[in-house]
Design a protein around this motif. Structure first.
Motif, PDB file in Angstrom:
ATOM      1  N   TYR A 169     -12.917  -9.487  18.811  1.00  0.00           N
ATOM      2  CA  TYR A 169     -11.574 -10.067  18.695  1.00  0.00           C
ATOM      3  C   TYR A 169     -11.655 -11.541  18.328  1.00  0.00           C
ATOM      4  O   TYR A 169     -12.405 -12.311  18.941  1.00  0.00           O
ATOM      5  CB  TYR A 169     -10.808  -9.875  20.010  1.00  0.00           C
ATOM      6  CG  TYR A 169     -10.663  -8.418  20.365  1.00  0.00           C
ATOM      7  CD1 TYR A 169      -9.780  -7.594  19.674  1.00  0.00           C
ATOM      8  CD2 TYR A 169     -11.459  -7.850  21.360  1.00  0.00           C
ATOM      9  CE1 TYR A 169      -9.670  -6.243  19.971  1.00  0.00           C
ATOM     10  CE2 TYR A 169     -11.357  -6.500  21.668  1.00  0.00           C
ATOM     11  CZ  TYR A 169     -10.462  -5.705  20.968  1.00  0.00           C
ATOM     12  OH  TYR A 169     -10.367  -4.360  21.254  1.00  0.00           O
ATOM     13  N   ILE A 228       0.383  -8.103  30.281  1.00  0.00           N
ATOM     14  CA  ILE A 228       0.707  -8.938  29.114  1.00  0.00           C
ATOM     15  C   ILE A 228       2.025  -9.683  29.334  1.00  0.00           C
ATOM     16  O   ILE A 228       2.144 -10.879  29.042  1.00  0.00           O
ATOM     17  CB  ILE A 228       0.764  -8.076  27.841  1.00  0.00           C
ATOM     18  CG1 ILE A 228      -0.636  -7.563  27.491  1.00  0.00           C
ATOM     19  CG2 ILE A 228       1.358  -8.868  26.673  1.00  0.00           C
ATOM     20  CD1 ILE A 228      -0.641  -6.456  26.454  1.00  0.00           C
ATOM     21  N   GLU A 229       3.010  -8.989  29.872  1.00  0.00           N
ATOM     22  CA  GLU A 229       4.321  -9.607  30.092  1.00  0.00           C
ATOM     23  C   GLU A 229       4.230 -10.762  31.083  1.00  0.00           C
ATOM     24  O   GLU A 229       4.878 -11.806  30.897  1.00  0.00           O
ATOM     25  CB  GLU A 229       5.313  -8.554  30.588  1.00  0.00           C
ATOM     26  CG  GLU A 229       5.723  -7.552  29.508  1.00  0.00           C
ATOM     27  CD  GLU A 229       6.549  -6.399  30.065  1.00  0.00           C
ATOM     28  OE1 GLU A 229       6.764  -6.369  31.299  1.00  0.00           O
ATOM     29  OE2 GLU A 229       6.972  -5.532  29.275  1.00  0.00           O
ATOM     30  N   SER A 271      -6.929  -7.427  23.191  1.00  0.00           N
ATOM     31  CA  SER A 271      -6.555  -7.122  21.812  1.00  0.00           C
ATOM     32  C   SER A 271      -5.162  -7.633  21.483  1.00  0.00           C
ATOM     33  O   SER A 271      -4.944  -8.260  20.437  1.00  0.00           O
ATOM     34  CB  SER A 271      -6.623  -5.606  21.590  1.00  0.00           C
ATOM     35  OG  SER A 271      -6.153  -5.270  20.299  1.00  0.00           O
ATOM     36  N   HIS A 272      -4.215  -7.380  22.375  1.00  0.00           N
ATOM     37  CA  HIS A 272      -2.829  -7.803  22.124  1.00  0.00           C
ATOM     38  C   HIS A 272      -2.733  -9.323  22.020  1.00  0.00           C
ATOM     39  O   HIS A 272      -2.102  -9.855  21.094  1.00  0.00           O
ATOM     40  CB  HIS A 272      -1.925  -7.293  23.241  1.00  0.00           C
ATOM     41  CG  HIS A 272      -0.492  -7.714  23.084  1.00  0.00           C
ATOM     42  ND1 HIS A 272       0.450  -6.920  22.443  1.00  0.00           N
ATOM     43  CD2 HIS A 272       0.180  -8.844  23.452  1.00  0.00           C
ATOM     44  CE1 HIS A 272       1.608  -7.536  22.441  1.00  0.00           C
ATOM     45  NE2 HIS A 272       1.475  -8.711  23.051  1.00  0.00           N
ATOM     46  N   LEU A 273      -3.354 -10.034  22.968  1.00  0.00           N
ATOM     47  CA  LEU A 273      -3.267 -11.492  22.955  1.00  0.00           C
ATOM     48  C   LEU A 273      -3.968 -12.074  21.740  1.00  0.00           C
ATOM     49  O   LEU A 273      -3.505 -13.054  21.147  1.00  0.00           O
ATOM     50  CB  LEU A 273      -3.868 -12.059  24.243  1.00  0.00           C
ATOM     51  CG  LEU A 273      -3.140 -11.682  25.549  1.00  0.00           C
ATOM     52  CD1 LEU A 273      -3.878 -12.267  26.750  1.00  0.00           C
ATOM     53  CD2 LEU A 273      -1.692 -12.158  25.522  1.00  0.00           C
ATOM     54  N   GLN A 294      -4.198 -10.717  18.822  1.00  0.00           N
ATOM     55  CA  GLN A 294      -3.410 -10.435  17.629  1.00  0.00           C
ATOM     56  C   GLN A 294      -2.223 -11.373  17.446  1.00  0.00           C
ATOM     57  O   GLN A 294      -1.628 -11.421  16.369  1.00  0.00           O
ATOM     58  CB  GLN A 294      -2.920  -8.992  17.660  1.00  0.00           C
ATOM     59  CG  GLN A 294      -4.029  -7.959  17.461  1.00  0.00           C
ATOM     60  CD  GLN A 294      -3.532  -6.540  17.623  1.00  0.00           C
ATOM     61  OE1 GLN A 294      -2.344  -6.256  17.540  1.00  0.00           O
ATOM     62  NE2 GLN A 294      -4.474  -5.618  17.872  1.00  0.00           N
ATOM     63  N   THR A 295      -1.875 -12.136  18.491  1.00  0.00           N
ATOM     64  CA  THR A 295      -0.751 -13.065  18.329  1.00  0.00           C
ATOM     65  C   THR A 295      -1.062 -14.152  17.307  1.00  0.00           C
ATOM     66  O   THR A 295      -0.154 -14.694  16.674  1.00  0.00           O
ATOM     67  CB  THR A 295      -0.419 -13.745  19.675  1.00  0.00           C
ATOM     68  OG1 THR A 295      -1.543 -14.527  20.093  1.00  0.00           O
ATOM     69  CG2 THR A 295      -0.065 -12.725  20.743  1.00  0.00           C
ATOM     70  N   GLN A 347       0.616  -3.438  29.361  1.00  0.00           N
ATOM     71  CA  GLN A 347       1.809  -4.153  28.942  1.00  0.00           C
ATOM     72  C   GLN A 347       2.393  -4.995  30.073  1.00  0.00           C
ATOM     73  O   GLN A 347       2.900  -6.101  29.856  1.00  0.00           O
ATOM     74  CB  GLN A 347       2.868  -3.158  28.440  1.00  0.00           C
ATOM     75  CG  GLN A 347       4.114  -3.818  27.858  1.00  0.00           C
ATOM     76  CD  GLN A 347       3.816  -4.745  26.695  1.00  0.00           C
ATOM     77  OE1 GLN A 347       2.928  -4.477  25.892  1.00  0.00           O
ATOM     78  NE2 GLN A 347       4.552  -5.849  26.597  1.00  0.00           N
ATOM     79  N   GLN A 377      -7.267  -3.712  26.045  1.00  0.00           N
ATOM     80  CA  GLN A 377      -5.975  -3.669  25.363  1.00  0.00           C
ATOM     81  C   GLN A 377      -5.218  -4.985  25.542  1.00  0.00           C
ATOM     82  O   GLN A 377      -4.514  -5.433  24.628  1.00  0.00           O
ATOM     83  CB  GLN A 377      -5.134  -2.509  25.900  1.00  0.00           C
ATOM     84  CG  GLN A 377      -5.711  -1.133  25.613  1.00  0.00           C
ATOM     85  CD  GLN A 377      -4.832  -0.019  26.166  1.00  0.00           C
ATOM     86  OE1 GLN A 377      -3.615  -0.031  26.014  1.00  0.00           O
ATOM     87  NE2 GLN A 377      -5.461   0.947  26.834  1.00  0.00           N
ATOM     88  N   VAL A 378      -5.363  -5.601  26.704  1.00  0.00           N
ATOM     89  CA  VAL A 378      -4.755  -6.909  26.937  1.00  0.00           C
ATOM     90  C   VAL A 378      -5.379  -7.948  26.022  1.00  0.00           C
ATOM     91  O   VAL A 378      -4.690  -8.733  25.373  1.00  0.00           O
ATOM     92  CB  VAL A 378      -4.908  -7.322  28.423  1.00  0.00           C
ATOM     93  CG1 VAL A 378      -4.337  -8.725  28.651  1.00  0.00           C
ATOM     94  CG2 VAL A 378      -4.240  -6.306  29.342  1.00  0.00           C
TER      95      VAL A 378
END
Length: 372
Positions: A259, A361-362, A229-231, A233-234, A358, A226-227
């Motif tokens: 990804y 990620i933060e 994926s989030h990064l 997608q930026t 999250q 998930q980390v």
């Protein structure tokens, strides 16, 4: 009657570089494993070399780990050996003779304190060579990790224990190490040209090393994905996945295929010089309590480290790592082991599963967005 008073001059303690009461000219140092522990010797070994430029130091370790000693001081020899060739008392005596005949060492620094180095120490003493052995603080670590009556206090760091070992042989050490590539310097991009082109403007580079040797130190892969994926997608983050074991390669290869702008280094064997040069250009490294945490810190790359069954109080925090970048949960059962190799008595590894993606990620975004 006239009294006479005799004034006494207080003698200043010898400082690093001014000591060496034994007049040593050549010193042998040993630390064979694990990779993270060998990496932790570097700030101390390089510093002692800079403090005592007239002494020749010889660092003996495993062949597979010798390549992390990049840009060594001029008075440091790094000797990588295949321990299988020296796997008994006869073999260790042969190793002693080979090293003594070539480097003529006059003292032995044991930074490992295991059976193999204990035998080397015994051989040295038999030949009249002074020995200093690391105090690993096993009693304190037991008190910190036991289930009942846990003493949750920070212990002396492993790097400090390494320094103390040199001090006991008469060589006090002050820090003079500023990174494998120097202070605020980075590795040559040509070294990792086969992995990636140089970083382009507006792009952030993030390293992720999601695995460790033991389950108690591994953040659940599904949550780490998930980390990733989030990064990804930026749209402006390039991700490099680090991992060495064959069991890790399929997972990291899948993530790299899934990804965009994600590269897996697992199983590629680019070598430490190339990979460390790449790591020095990262904006941040996300890692477990593992060797990658220490390697990234040695090239002055910010590290967001994730801790589960282990704890920084055991003394294994990365070199100059910020306390704010340590991600962990305040659980009364932590730490339950020094190395993360004990099964979770709760059987749920909440110390890791309870950390949200999250939150990781933060921590990483502070460096990606230049806020730290």
């Amino acid at each position: 009657m006239q009294q006479t008073t005799q004034s006494t001059t207080k003698q200043e303690p010898l400082r690093a570089g001014d000591a060496n009461p034994r007049r040593l000219r050549s010193v042998l140092i040993a630390r064979f494993s694990a990779l993270g522990d060998v990496a932790m010797t570097i700030p101390v070994v390089y510093s002692v070399c800079y403090c005592y430029p007239d002494i020749t130091f010889t660092m003996v370790t495993r062949s597979s780990m010798s390549a992390i000693f990049l840009n060594p001081p001029e008075n440091l020899n790094v000797v990588g050996i295949d321990l299988k060739k020296y796997n008994n008392i006869t073999g260790l005596y042969r190793l002693f003779r080979e090293l003594r005949n070539k480097y003529h060492f006059e003292a032995f620094i044991d930074l490992h304190d295991v059976l193999r180095t204990k035998i080397l120490s015994l051989i040295c003493r038999f030949h009249g060579i002074p020995v200093a052995t690391i105090n690993k603080g096993r009693k304190g670590k037991n008190a910190l990790t036991r289930r009942q009556n846990k003493v949750l206090l920070p212990l002396t760091s492993t790097r400090a224990r390494y320094r103390q070992t040199f001090h006991r042989i008469g060589l006090p050490v002050e820090n003079r190490f500023e990174g494998l590539f120097g202070e605020n310097a980075k590795g040559n991009p040509e070294l990792f040209a086969s992995i990636s082109a140089p970083k382009s403007d507006g792009k952030a580079w993030v390293g992720i090393a999601p695995f460790a040797k033991h389950t108690g130190k591994i953040y659940p892969p599904a949550m780490m994905e998930q980390v990733v994926s989030h990064l990804s997608q930026t749209g402006y983050v390039k991700i490099f996945l680090f991992g060495g074991g064959p069991a890790e390669e399929p997972t990291l290869t899948t993530w790299a295929q899934r990804y965009p702008d994600t590269i897996s280094l697992a199983g590629k064997r680019y070598g430490f010089p190339a990979e460390l040069a790449l790591v020095s250009h990262l904006d941040v490294m996300i890692t477990m309590d593992s060797a990658n945490m220490h390697l990234a810190s040695l090239v002055n790359t910010p590290v967001v480290s994730i801790w589960g069954a282990t704890h920084p109080y055991c003394g294994f925090k990365g070199w100059r790592q910020k306390e704010d970048d340590i991600v962990q949960l305040p659980m009364t059962c932590r730490p339950c082991s020094v190395f993360g190799n004990k099964p979770c008595f709760r059987d749920d590894y909440h110390c890791l599963r309870g950390i949200s993606p999250q939150r990781i990620i933060e921590h990483a975004m502070k460096y990606i967005q230049g806020e730290s």
